[in-house]
Design a protein around this motif. Structure first.
Motif, PDB file in Angstrom:
ATOM      1  N   VAL A 184     -18.187   6.194   4.670  1.00 15.52           N
ATOM      2  CA  VAL A 184     -18.089   7.148   3.558  1.00 15.52           C
ATOM      3  C   VAL A 184     -16.891   8.068   3.761  1.00 15.52           C
ATOM      4  O   VAL A 184     -16.162   8.378   2.807  1.00 15.52           O
ATOM      5  CB  VAL A 184     -19.401   7.942   3.401  1.00 15.52           C
ATOM      6  CG1 VAL A 184     -19.223   9.134   2.482  1.00 15.52           C
ATOM      7  CG2 VAL A 184     -20.498   7.045   2.869  1.00 15.52           C
ATOM      8  N   VAL A 185     -16.658   8.503   4.996  1.00 17.70           N
ATOM      9  CA  VAL A 185     -15.489   9.353   5.269  1.00 17.70           C
ATOM     10  C   VAL A 185     -14.197   8.575   4.997  1.00 17.70           C
ATOM     11  O   VAL A 185     -13.271   9.088   4.354  1.00 17.70           O
ATOM     12  CB  VAL A 185     -15.525   9.879   6.729  1.00 17.70           C
ATOM     13  CG1 VAL A 185     -14.217  10.540   7.112  1.00 17.70           C
ATOM     14  CG2 VAL A 185     -16.683  10.850   6.903  1.00 17.70           C
ATOM     15  N   LEU A 186     -14.137   7.335   5.438  1.00 19.97           N
ATOM     16  CA  LEU A 186     -12.960   6.503   5.189  1.00 19.97           C
ATOM     17  C   LEU A 186     -12.765   6.268   3.693  1.00 19.97           C
ATOM     18  O   LEU A 186     -11.642   6.364   3.184  1.00 19.97           O
ATOM     19  CB  LEU A 186     -13.102   5.167   5.930  1.00 19.97           C
ATOM     20  CG  LEU A 186     -11.971   4.167   5.724  1.00 19.97           C
ATOM     21  CD1 LEU A 186     -10.677   4.700   6.326  1.00 19.97           C
ATOM     22  CD2 LEU A 186     -12.340   2.837   6.329  1.00 19.97           C
ATOM     23  N   GLU A 187     -13.839   5.981   2.987  1.00 17.96           N
ATOM     24  CA  GLU A 187     -13.749   5.772   1.542  1.00 17.96           C
ATOM     25  C   GLU A 187     -13.355   7.052   0.816  1.00 17.96           C
ATOM     26  O   GLU A 187     -12.643   7.012  -0.192  1.00 17.96           O
ATOM     27  CB  GLU A 187     -15.082   5.242   1.014  1.00 17.96           C
ATOM     28  CG  GLU A 187     -15.396   3.856   1.526  1.00 17.96           C
ATOM     29  CD  GLU A 187     -16.882   3.555   1.579  1.00 17.96           C
ATOM     30  OE1 GLU A 187     -17.701   4.450   1.279  1.00 17.96           O
ATOM     31  OE2 GLU A 187     -17.217   2.412   1.926  1.00 17.96           O
ATOM     32  N   GLY A 188     -13.816   8.192   1.304  1.00 23.11           N
ATOM     33  CA  GLY A 188     -13.410   9.471   0.722  1.00 23.11           C
ATOM     34  C   GLY A 188     -11.917   9.692   0.868  1.00 23.11           C
ATOM     35  O   GLY A 188     -11.261  10.173  -0.067  1.00 23.11           O
ATOM     36  N   LEU A 189     -11.361   9.341   2.023  1.00 18.28           N
ATOM     37  CA  LEU A 189      -9.916   9.460   2.218  1.00 18.28           C
ATOM     38  C   LEU A 189      -9.150   8.525   1.280  1.00 18.28           C
ATOM     39  O   LEU A 189      -8.102   8.901   0.729  1.00 18.28           O
ATOM     40  CB  LEU A 189      -9.553   9.170   3.673  1.00 18.28           C
ATOM     41  CG  LEU A 189     -10.010  10.207   4.695  1.00 18.28           C
ATOM     42  CD1 LEU A 189      -9.732   9.713   6.107  1.00 18.28           C
ATOM     43  CD2 LEU A 189      -9.338  11.542   4.442  1.00 18.28           C
ATOM     44  N   ILE A 190      -9.675   7.325   1.076  1.00 19.42           N
ATOM     45  CA  ILE A 190      -9.041   6.384   0.145  1.00 19.42           C
ATOM     46  C   ILE A 190      -9.087   6.940  -1.278  1.00 19.42           C
ATOM     47  O   ILE A 190      -8.100   6.862  -2.023  1.00 19.42           O
ATOM     48  CB  ILE A 190      -9.712   5.003   0.242  1.00 19.42           C
ATOM     49  CG1 ILE A 190      -9.383   4.367   1.595  1.00 19.42           C
ATOM     50  CG2 ILE A 190      -9.289   4.097  -0.893  1.00 19.42           C
ATOM     51  CD1 ILE A 190     -10.170   3.121   1.899  1.00 19.42           C
ATOM     52  N   CYS A 191     -10.218   7.531  -1.662  1.00 18.37           N
ATOM     53  CA  CYS A 191     -10.343   8.106  -3.008  1.00 18.37           C
ATOM     54  C   CYS A 191      -9.415   9.298  -3.200  1.00 18.37           C
ATOM     55  O   CYS A 191      -8.840   9.472  -4.277  1.00 18.37           O
ATOM     56  CB  CYS A 191     -11.789   8.509  -3.281  1.00 18.37           C
ATOM     57  SG  CYS A 191     -12.887   7.106  -3.530  1.00 18.37           S
ATOM     58  N   VAL A 220      -9.459   2.080 -11.208  1.00 20.57           N
ATOM     59  CA  VAL A 220      -9.235   2.298  -9.775  1.00 20.57           C
ATOM     60  C   VAL A 220     -10.534   2.723  -9.092  1.00 20.57           C
ATOM     61  O   VAL A 220     -10.948   2.136  -8.085  1.00 20.57           O
ATOM     62  CB  VAL A 220      -8.116   3.344  -9.549  1.00 20.57           C
ATOM     63  CG1 VAL A 220      -8.095   3.834  -8.115  1.00 20.57           C
ATOM     64  CG2 VAL A 220      -6.774   2.761  -9.921  1.00 20.57           C
ATOM     65  N   PHE A 221     -11.204   3.732  -9.638  1.00 23.29           N
ATOM     66  CA  PHE A 221     -12.431   4.211  -8.998  1.00 23.29           C
ATOM     67  C   PHE A 221     -13.578   3.222  -9.164  1.00 23.29           C
ATOM     68  O   PHE A 221     -14.435   3.107  -8.291  1.00 23.29           O
ATOM     69  CB  PHE A 221     -12.804   5.594  -9.525  1.00 23.29           C
ATOM     70  CG  PHE A 221     -11.851   6.662  -9.063  1.00 23.29           C
ATOM     71  CD1 PHE A 221     -11.646   6.886  -7.726  1.00 23.29           C
ATOM     72  CD2 PHE A 221     -11.153   7.427  -9.972  1.00 23.29           C
ATOM     73  CE1 PHE A 221     -10.758   7.851  -7.286  1.00 23.29           C
ATOM     74  CE2 PHE A 221     -10.272   8.394  -9.555  1.00 23.29           C
ATOM     75  CZ  PHE A 221     -10.072   8.609  -8.205  1.00 23.29           C
ATOM     76  N   GLY A 222     -13.594   2.473 -10.258  1.00 25.85           N
ATOM     77  CA  GLY A 222     -14.587   1.416 -10.402  1.00 25.85           C
ATOM     78  C   GLY A 222     -14.372   0.292  -9.406  1.00 25.85           C
ATOM     79  O   GLY A 222     -15.336  -0.268  -8.864  1.00 25.85           O
ATOM     80  N   GLY A 223     -13.123  -0.048  -9.142  1.00 29.21           N
ATOM     81  CA  GLY A 223     -12.815  -1.067  -8.136  1.00 29.21           C
ATOM     82  C   GLY A 223     -13.195  -0.620  -6.737  1.00 29.21           C
ATOM     83  O   GLY A 223     -13.726  -1.410  -5.942  1.00 29.21           O
ATOM     84  N   ILE A 224     -12.935   0.646  -6.431  1.00 30.66           N
ATOM     85  CA  ILE A 224     -13.338   1.164  -5.116  1.00 30.66           C
ATOM     86  C   ILE A 224     -14.858   1.149  -4.997  1.00 30.66           C
ATOM     87  O   ILE A 224     -15.403   0.804  -3.943  1.00 30.66           O
ATOM     88  CB  ILE A 224     -12.755   2.576  -4.893  1.00 30.66           C
ATOM     89  CG1 ILE A 224     -11.226   2.512  -4.803  1.00 30.66           C
ATOM     90  CG2 ILE A 224     -13.322   3.207  -3.636  1.00 30.66           C
ATOM     91  CD1 ILE A 224     -10.549   3.869  -4.784  1.00 30.66           C
ATOM     92  N   ALA A 225     -15.562   1.485  -6.077  1.00 33.67           N
ATOM     93  CA  ALA A 225     -17.034   1.450  -6.060  1.00 33.67           C
ATOM     94  C   ALA A 225     -17.541   0.022  -5.860  1.00 33.67           C
ATOM     95  O   ALA A 225     -18.539  -0.194  -5.162  1.00 33.67           O
ATOM     96  CB  ALA A 225     -17.592   2.045  -7.347  1.00 33.67           C
ATOM     97  N   ALA A 226     -16.861  -0.956  -6.444  1.00 32.85           N
ATOM     98  CA  ALA A 226     -17.270  -2.355  -6.254  1.00 32.85           C
ATOM     99  C   ALA A 226     -17.093  -2.788  -4.795  1.00 32.85           C
ATOM    100  O   ALA A 226     -17.951  -3.487  -4.244  1.00 32.85           O
ATOM    101  CB  ALA A 226     -16.469  -3.263  -7.181  1.00 32.85           C
TER     102      ALA A 226
END
Length: 160
Positions: free
Chosen positions: A39-46, A78-84
């Motif tokens: 989640v921390v890594l994904e937060g940085l990507i977002c 972009v955010f939908g792709g990250i969620a997928a």
């Protein structure tokens, strides 16, 4: 009668040790920790994606378009792709017997889907402004309104 040669001589079945047993889920911090780290890594990507999207919309000349701007689907995609991708991580973690880490990933994906929907709604509202309000209808002053739909004698403000 003779026993077949492939049968073990030990009558007790082989029981795998705790390290070899992969069907037992890992509990506690060891299960949640990978989910939180992801989640921390994904937060940085977002945050990086948001920074890029903000810079791509920034216009140094400041020229406003004549009408409403067209709808931009880039942030939603972009955010939908990250969620997928986060959902794929959740499936992998759940199949690897890390249910708590997978649940954390599912919650992160749901939160990101809500953010993508809110961004899309705001962009839609910005690109489709509400129409200008019409002047209020005033039947007594703006024209000749008849009370019963009859001739000029029954109409208000008529000169005949």
């Amino acid at each position: 009668m003779l026993e077949p040669p492939y049968q073990p001589s030990n009558p007790l079945p082989h029981r795998p040790s705790a390290a070899q047993d992969s069907s037992r889920p890992v509990n506690g911090c060891l299960d949640v920790l990978p989910g939180l780290l992801l989640v921390v890594l994904e937060g940085l990507i977002c945050v990086g994606a948001l920074y890029y999207l903000i810079l791509s919309r920034w216009d140094p000349d400041g020229q406003e378009p004549a009408g409403p701007p067209p709808m931009d689907w880039t942030p939603v995609l972009v955010f939908g792709g990250i969620a997928a991708v986060i959902c794929l991580f959740a499936v992998v973690l759940i199949r690897a017997n890390r249910p708590w880490a997978g649940a954390v990933q599912i919650l992160a994906a749901l939160l990101l889907c809500v953010v993508a929907a809110l961004i899309g709604h705001e962009d839609y509202r910005r690109s489709h402004p509400a129409p200008a309000s019409a002047p209020p209808y005033d039947p007594g002053r703006s024209g000749h309104q008849c009370l019963s739909g009859g001739d000029n004698r029954e109409c208000l403000d008529s000169s005949s």
